[in-house]
Write a protein that holds these residues in place. Structure first.
Motif, PDB file in Angstrom:
ATOM      1  N   GLU A 179      -1.133 -44.955 -51.350  1.00  0.00           N
ATOM      2  CA  GLU A 179      -0.329 -44.755 -50.604  1.00  0.00           C
ATOM      3  C   GLU A 179       0.456 -44.598 -50.170  1.00  0.00           C
ATOM      4  OE1 GLU A 179      -2.610 -49.846 -51.191  1.00  0.00           O
ATOM      5  OE2 GLU A 179       0.308 -48.620 -51.626  1.00  0.00           O
ATOM      6  N   GLN A 180       1.412 -43.933 -51.199  1.00  0.00           N
ATOM      7  CA  GLN A 180       2.724 -43.151 -50.781  1.00  0.00           C
ATOM      8  C   GLN A 180       2.219 -41.520 -50.857  1.00  0.00           C
ATOM      9  OE1 GLN A 180       5.319 -44.544 -51.843  1.00  0.00           O
ATOM     10  NE2 GLN A 180       6.615 -42.991 -50.786  1.00  0.00           N
ATOM     11  N   ALA A 181       1.268 -41.175 -51.390  1.00  0.00           N
ATOM     12  CA  ALA A 181       0.927 -39.964 -50.368  1.00  0.00           C
ATOM     13  C   ALA A 181       0.239 -39.632 -48.770  1.00  0.00           C
ATOM     14  CB  ALA A 181      -0.972 -39.251 -51.255  1.00  0.00           C
ATOM     15  N   GLY A 182      -0.095 -41.156 -48.747  1.00  0.00           N
ATOM     16  CA  GLY A 182      -0.675 -40.947 -47.335  1.00  0.00           C
ATOM     17  C   GLY A 182       0.890 -41.099 -46.638  1.00  0.00           C
ATOM     18  N   ARG A 183       1.975 -41.901 -46.912  1.00  0.00           N
ATOM     19  CA  ARG A 183       3.108 -41.821 -46.240  1.00  0.00           C
ATOM     20  C   ARG A 183       3.733 -40.493 -45.504  1.00  0.00           C
ATOM     21  NH1 ARG A 183       3.473 -46.409 -49.885  1.00  0.00           N
ATOM     22  NH2 ARG A 183       3.745 -48.313 -48.858  1.00  0.00           N
ATOM     23  N   PHE A 211       1.701 -37.819 -45.570  1.00  0.00           N
ATOM     24  CA  PHE A 211       1.109 -37.471 -44.599  1.00  0.00           C
ATOM     25  C   PHE A 211       1.616 -37.957 -43.256  1.00  0.00           C
ATOM     26  CE2 PHE A 211      -1.977 -35.978 -48.080  1.00  0.00           C
ATOM     27  CZ  PHE A 211      -2.263 -34.866 -47.391  1.00  0.00           C
ATOM     28  N   LEU A 212       1.686 -39.239 -42.751  1.00  0.00           N
ATOM     29  CA  LEU A 212       2.601 -40.132 -42.109  1.00  0.00           C
ATOM     30  C   LEU A 212       3.642 -39.355 -41.143  1.00  0.00           C
ATOM     31  CD1 LEU A 212       1.749 -43.645 -42.138  1.00  0.00           C
ATOM     32  CD2 LEU A 212       0.247 -41.848 -41.118  1.00  0.00           C
ATOM     33  N   ALA A 213       4.744 -38.935 -42.411  1.00  0.00           N
ATOM     34  CA  ALA A 213       5.137 -37.904 -42.149  1.00  0.00           C
ATOM     35  C   ALA A 213       5.459 -36.712 -41.246  1.00  0.00           C
ATOM     36  CB  ALA A 213       6.448 -38.008 -43.234  1.00  0.00           C
ATOM     37  N   ALA A 214       3.963 -36.519 -41.699  1.00  0.00           N
ATOM     38  CA  ALA A 214       3.596 -35.179 -40.626  1.00  0.00           C
ATOM     39  C   ALA A 214       2.902 -35.286 -39.750  1.00  0.00           C
ATOM     40  CB  ALA A 214       2.980 -34.092 -41.919  1.00  0.00           C
ATOM     41  N   ASP A 215       3.179 -36.444 -39.418  1.00  0.00           N
ATOM     42  CA  ASP A 215       1.712 -36.623 -38.232  1.00  0.00           C
ATOM     43  C   ASP A 215       0.453 -36.608 -38.567  1.00  0.00           C
ATOM     44  OD1 ASP A 215       4.343 -37.247 -36.538  1.00  0.00           O
ATOM     45  OD2 ASP A 215       4.857 -36.157 -35.932  1.00  0.00           O
ATOM     46  N   ASN A 216       0.278 -36.421 -39.287  1.00  0.00           N
ATOM     47  CA  ASN A 216      -1.255 -36.592 -39.805  1.00  0.00           C
ATOM     48  C   ASN A 216      -1.818 -37.315 -40.513  1.00  0.00           C
ATOM     49  OD1 ASN A 216      -3.966 -35.554 -40.667  1.00  0.00           O
ATOM     50  ND2 ASN A 216      -3.390 -33.223 -41.649  1.00  0.00           N
ATOM     51  N   GLN A 217      -1.933 -38.553 -39.044  1.00  0.00           N
ATOM     52  CA  GLN A 217      -3.213 -39.945 -39.086  1.00  0.00           C
ATOM     53  C   GLN A 217      -3.998 -39.947 -39.820  1.00  0.00           C
ATOM     54  OE1 GLN A 217      -1.253 -38.895 -36.177  1.00  0.00           O
ATOM     55  NE2 GLN A 217       0.747 -40.175 -36.327  1.00  0.00           N
ATOM     56  N   ARG A 218      -4.884 -38.487 -39.476  1.00  0.00           N
ATOM     57  CA  ARG A 218      -5.887 -38.224 -40.321  1.00  0.00           C
ATOM     58  C   ARG A 218      -5.953 -38.410 -41.543  1.00  0.00           C
ATOM     59  NH1 ARG A 218      -9.467 -34.639 -41.918  1.00  0.00           N
ATOM     60  NH2 ARG A 218      -8.005 -33.494 -41.099  1.00  0.00           N
ATOM     61  N   ALA A 251      -3.753 -39.307 -43.679  1.00  0.00           N
ATOM     62  CA  ALA A 251      -3.136 -40.274 -43.935  1.00  0.00           C
ATOM     63  C   ALA A 251      -4.223 -41.650 -43.993  1.00  0.00           C
ATOM     64  CB  ALA A 251      -1.596 -41.008 -43.580  1.00  0.00           C
ATOM     65  N   GLY A 252      -5.251 -42.119 -42.979  1.00  0.00           N
ATOM     66  CA  GLY A 252      -5.978 -42.779 -43.385  1.00  0.00           C
ATOM     67  C   GLY A 252      -7.031 -42.951 -44.573  1.00  0.00           C
ATOM     68  N   THR A 253      -6.853 -41.108 -45.087  1.00  0.00           N
ATOM     69  CA  THR A 253      -8.121 -41.094 -46.252  1.00  0.00           C
ATOM     70  C   THR A 253      -7.862 -41.208 -47.384  1.00  0.00           C
ATOM     71  OG1 THR A 253      -8.533 -38.623 -45.052  1.00  0.00           O
ATOM     72  CG2 THR A 253      -9.633 -38.452 -47.389  1.00  0.00           C
ATOM     73  N   CYS A 254      -5.990 -41.358 -47.588  1.00  0.00           N
ATOM     74  CA  CYS A 254      -5.205 -41.129 -48.493  1.00  0.00           C
ATOM     75  C   CYS A 254      -5.419 -43.071 -48.810  1.00  0.00           C
ATOM     76  CB  CYS A 254      -3.969 -40.721 -48.038  1.00  0.00           C
ATOM     77  SG  CYS A 254      -3.620 -39.802 -48.336  1.00  0.00           S
ATOM     78  N   PHE A 255      -5.604 -43.456 -47.915  1.00  0.00           N
ATOM     79  CA  PHE A 255      -4.954 -44.761 -47.833  1.00  0.00           C
ATOM     80  C   PHE A 255      -6.596 -45.583 -48.252  1.00  0.00           C
ATOM     81  CE2 PHE A 255      -5.934 -49.177 -45.904  1.00  0.00           C
ATOM     82  CZ  PHE A 255      -5.261 -50.302 -46.089  1.00  0.00           C
ATOM     83  N   THR A 256      -7.806 -44.708 -48.014  1.00  0.00           N
ATOM     84  CA  THR A 256      -8.973 -45.209 -48.169  1.00  0.00           C
ATOM     85  C   THR A 256      -9.185 -45.066 -50.092  1.00  0.00           C
ATOM     86  OG1 THR A 256     -10.104 -44.596 -46.284  1.00  0.00           O
ATOM     87  CG2 THR A 256     -11.952 -44.646 -47.714  1.00  0.00           C
ATOM     88  N   GLU A 257      -8.792 -43.703 -50.473  1.00  0.00           N
ATOM     89  CA  GLU A 257      -8.657 -43.796 -52.057  1.00  0.00           C
ATOM     90  C   GLU A 257      -7.845 -44.832 -52.736  1.00  0.00           C
ATOM     91  OE1 GLU A 257      -9.857 -41.342 -53.306  1.00  0.00           O
ATOM     92  OE2 GLU A 257     -10.693 -39.742 -51.984  1.00  0.00           O
ATOM     93  N   PHE A 282       0.139 -48.525 -41.948  1.00  0.00           N
ATOM     94  CA  PHE A 282      -0.903 -47.786 -41.684  1.00  0.00           C
ATOM     95  C   PHE A 282      -1.210 -48.311 -40.482  1.00  0.00           C
ATOM     96  CE2 PHE A 282       0.591 -46.517 -45.638  1.00  0.00           C
ATOM     97  CZ  PHE A 282      -0.317 -45.348 -45.896  1.00  0.00           C
ATOM     98  N   ALA A 283      -1.990 -49.216 -39.925  1.00  0.00           N
ATOM     99  CA  ALA A 283      -1.779 -49.789 -38.943  1.00  0.00           C
ATOM    100  C   ALA A 283      -1.269 -48.845 -37.572  1.00  0.00           C
ATOM    101  CB  ALA A 283      -2.334 -51.134 -38.402  1.00  0.00           C
ATOM    102  N   PHE A 284       0.163 -50.156 -37.719  1.00  0.00           N
ATOM    103  CA  PHE A 284       1.133 -48.957 -36.544  1.00  0.00           C
ATOM    104  C   PHE A 284       1.662 -47.600 -37.038  1.00  0.00           C
ATOM    105  CE2 PHE A 284       2.905 -53.288 -37.770  1.00  0.00           C
ATOM    106  CZ  PHE A 284       3.100 -54.835 -36.779  1.00  0.00           C
ATOM    107  N   ALA A 285       1.191 -46.781 -37.857  1.00  0.00           N
ATOM    108  CA  ALA A 285       1.472 -45.216 -37.519  1.00  0.00           C
ATOM    109  C   ALA A 285       0.456 -44.565 -37.479  1.00  0.00           C
ATOM    110  CB  ALA A 285       2.058 -45.287 -39.000  1.00  0.00           C
TER     111      ALA A 285
END
Length: 775
Positions: free
Chosen positions: A139-143, A145-152, A154-160, A184-187
């Motif tokens: 989840e922290q890894a996904g954050r 990617f969210l900070a880098a505006d890479n939602q796709r 980030a979603g992959t990390c969330f799935t992991e 993650f939904a809001f992002a």
């Protein structure tokens, strides 16, 4: 109100009094490297101890006791905070990854694939030591990617993270996982499928009543936070409510009542409205406030061209909301404002017979109110609705637009849906008749362009159904009579224009619409037209050899910013043509491929010429960049095309006495390392300089206004305009489409005109709503 602020991320004063709310503390830290400077972190009290341990690992020490500053929505524990709070004995494994994760956070923006590979390596080490830490790690890894505006990604990390819970059979903290889903939904990193998967998964981990409450809370908080309901929301909640042995209809009614209070509900897909239709009808029939809320909503579903007008109006009918609107129930509000909102959301939508039926029943109310604004922009009115309202005595208004009315008659002609009106009421309105005539001409030309040259006439069915309608035919006859009378009075070009305009009617059905006009065409004296054309001169006889030579050397003609020189260029070379016809060639010097300043594949090169130097600008991988022709190796960062707002107005710069170029703001000189602050339409008479701004006047109406300015500083002066523009009434002048500038002596022989050392053009609005230009 406080709940809404908490959902938006606010920190409120006082102590928390509701579930899911945490006391916020200000925690102060010092670091030996930062001397006397103090770092303050705003952290929830629950996360405080973990924050202290994390900062200690990074070399920070507390400098004061935590201070309570208010309360806010509780945050899900992240990484390494969750590990330090729940398993401090193994916290060292989490802290050991912090610095490496910080490095990968920086990599995530520029090289997301490499960052993902790095996170997988760290996850392998962490999984071998403490697999329970993996969900919060991913989840922290996904954050990052969210900070880098890479939602796709980030979603992959969330799935992991969710996969790690399943693979290792970990105990799931449902409140924390629900909050992470919200985050993650809001992002924008979660798909509807991920949310549906959560709804299915929670059933296997928690008793049915608790699972239902968890999923319902997540779904409602998403919508409260600004996200539209996901497509499977109604089905997921209905299934869980049934499993929990709850009354599914009652639960659906309660959910719908909350959803209607959230603005994001307006963006729900048609399938969501269908799923909750029974609840909406039940609530509407027994609650006037629900009916009022339905009238306040104008659905704005995702997807270009999605039209749910019929579905929505049928809901208003069945719920009783439409009856309230027709009856004038106070809670229903103004019928005129309701219709305006509906029409504003229907641009480009096909004719709707259900809407016309409701509007017809609303006519008595609409006629008794202060008028309906039919356009939110040019060509915005629906002809059938406008005609119906006019027939019922409704006063049409337009707000402050200079172009008062417009409607897309081409779409109206080709729309075969039910409800077509004959537009006789529009034709009978003296203000709108010229507009209808203009739109008839436009429709004929557009429909003609879509026909094969071997069969230019429109189909007989189209001519009968659309152009044969009473109101349309009335203005069509006038147009044909006027055009046929004018044909032959000018040159070959004007004759061709007039005959081409009538080409869509070149058939028995078309000519039957206006037979008297077509009978005039054989009487045209074609030899006289040809003689008049030859005496006046042909456009092909006008030429500028230097320009024509330059255009033969470039692959795609683009024009740079300059005056009085002309810059012709493509993506490889530019030609600077002086007023005397001499041309200077410059081949562009881009950085080599792989350089961060090399042009992106979609970048369009632009040029600016001043003080004898050419500036070449483009977009590289690292952003906008440019160079001056005398120093091609010195790259200049920054956007040299600032202010191009796409108004469709002339934006040519003007030279400044003594050197430099002005675009209406700070001047540009050769060698500058910063581009212009803004770009305006300009005018100058050799002494004074003017720029045209889009401003709001004292009454709040937007419009274009000429104003003097100092070209050496860009400072604004008094409001005025050149005498050439002021010679026509201000309310007729199309300010943004006018131009005036000094012209060199070489332009004195131009057939386009030159007077007192100036060249210019002014545009005015004609009585019939068209435009006329004068040089």
């Amino acid at each position: 109100m406080s709940e809404a602020l908490l959902e938006a991320g606010a920190i409120l004063t006082g102590h928390p009094a509701a579930a899911g709310v945490d006391t916020m503390t200000a925690r102060a830290y010092r670091h030996p490297v930062l001397a006397e400077r103090t770092v303050v972190r705003l952290v929830g009290a629950t996360l405080g101890p973990a924050e202290d341990l994390t900062m200690e690992f990074l070399g920070f020490a507390p400098s004061a006791a935590p201070v309570e500053v208010g309360h806010a929505r509780g945050q899900a524990l992240g990484f390494p905070a969750w590990a330090l709070v729940h398993d401090p004995a193994n916290g060292r494994h989490a802290l050991a990854l912090v610095k490496e994760m910080e490095k990968l956070t920086r990599v995530a923006r520029s090289k997301p694939g490499n960052a993902k590979d790095g996170y997988e390596v760290l996850a392998g080490r962490l999984g071998a030591a403490v697999p329970a830490f993996l969900p919060t790690f991913w989840e922290q890894a996904g954050r990052a990617f969210l900070a880098a505006d890479n939602q796709r990604m980030a979603g992959t990390c969330f799935t992991e993270a969710r996969r790690a819970e399943q693979v290792h059979g970990l105990t799931v903290d449902e409140d924390r996982v629900r909050d992470v889903h919200l985050e993650f939904a809001f992002a924008g990193a979660l798909t509807a499928a991920m949310l549906a998967e959560y709804a299915r998964g929670v059933v296997g981990r928690r008793p049915a009543p608790e699972a239902y409450e968890l999923v319902k809370t997540l779904a409602l908080r998403r919508v409260a936070g600004g996200l539209p309901p996901h497509a499977s929301m109604a089905a997921d909640l209905a299934r869980l409510a049934k499993a929990a042995r709850l009354d599914a209809e009652q639960q659906a009614d309660e959910v719908v009542a909350q959803l209607l209070s959230y603005p994001a509900m307006a963006r729900a897909t048609p399938s969501v409205w269908r799923s909750y239709r029974k609840s909406l009808v039940r609530l509407g029939k027994r609650d006037a406030q629900v009916r009022a809320r339905l009238l306040a909503i104008v659905p704005d579903p995702p997807g270009y061209g999605t039209d749910m007008t019929s579905q929505w109006l049928e809901l208003l009918e069945d719920s009783g909301a439409a009856a309230d609107l027709i009856a004038g129930v106070p809670a229903a509000g103004s019928a005129s404002r309701w219709l305006e909102r509906v029409l504003a959301g229907r641009h480009g939508k096909p004719r709707n017979a259900t809407l016309l039926s409701l509007v017809e029943r609303l006519l008595p109310r609409l006629a008794g109110e202060d008028g309906v604004r039919f356009t939110a922009g040019y060509r915005g009115a629906e002809p059938d609705v406008l005609d119906l309202c006019l027939s019922g005595g409704v006063r049409p208004t337009t707000g402050a637009e200079r172009i008062e009315f417009g409607f897309d008659l081409t779409r109206w002609v080709t729309d075969e849906g039910p409800g077509r009106r004959d537009l006789a009421a529009i034709a009978a309105d003296q203000r709108l008749r010229p507009v209808l005539a203009r739109e008839v001409r436009t429709a004929l030309l557009r429909l003609r362009s879509g026909q094969a040259l071997t069969s230019p006439a429109l189909p007989e069915q189209t001519l009968d159904q659309a152009f044969g309608a009473a109101g349309v035919r009335e203005v069509l006859i006038e147009m044909v009579m006027e055009q046929s009378a004018r044909a032959g009075g000018g040159t070959v070009t004007s004759l061709d224009h007039d005959l081409t305009g009538l080409a869509p009617l070149w058939s028995a059905a078309g000519m039957a619409l206006a037979p008297d006009g077509f009978r005039r065409l054989p009487e045209i004296d074609v030899p006289a037209v040809l003689a008049r054309t030859l005496r006046a001169g042909l456009l092909a006889e006008l030429s500028w050899p230097a320009y024509e030579s330059a255009t033969q050397q470039v692959k795609a003609i683009r024009i740079g910013q300059s005056w009085p020189e002309l810059v012709v260029h493509d993506q490889q070379v530019a030609y600077v043509i002086a007023p005397d016809g001499t041309a200077t060639e410059h081949f562009f010097r881009y950085p080599p491929p792989g350089d961060p300043h090399a042009p992106r594949h979609y970048s369009q090169t632009s040029c600016l010429y001043t003080d004898g130097e050419l500036l070449v600008a483009w977009t590289g991988e690292s952003g906008p960049v440019a160079y001056w022709s005398s120093r091609p190796g010195e790259l200049v960062d920054g956007d040299w095309r600032a202010g191009r707002a796409g108004w469709g107005v002339p934006l040519e710069p003007l030279p400044i006495p003594g050197g430099g170029l002005t675009t209406g703001s700070r001047p540009v000189h050769a060698g500058d390392t910063r581009g212009p602050d803004d770009v305006h339409p300009l005018a100058g008479d050799g002494q004074a300089f003017w720029r045209c701004d889009h401003v709001r006047d004292e009454s709040g109406v937007w419009g274009w206004r000429w104003q003097e300015f100092d070209p050496r500083t860009g400072d604004a002066g008094r409001v005025s305009m050149p005498a050439f523009f002021a010679a026509v009434p201000a309310d007729q002048l199309v300010a943004e489409a006018c131009v005036l500038r000094p012209a060199p002596a070489e332009f004195a022989g131009s057939p386009l005109g030159r007077h007192d050392g100036l060249v210019g053009w002014r545009t005015t609005v004609t009585a019939d709503g068209g435009q006329a230009g004068e040089g």
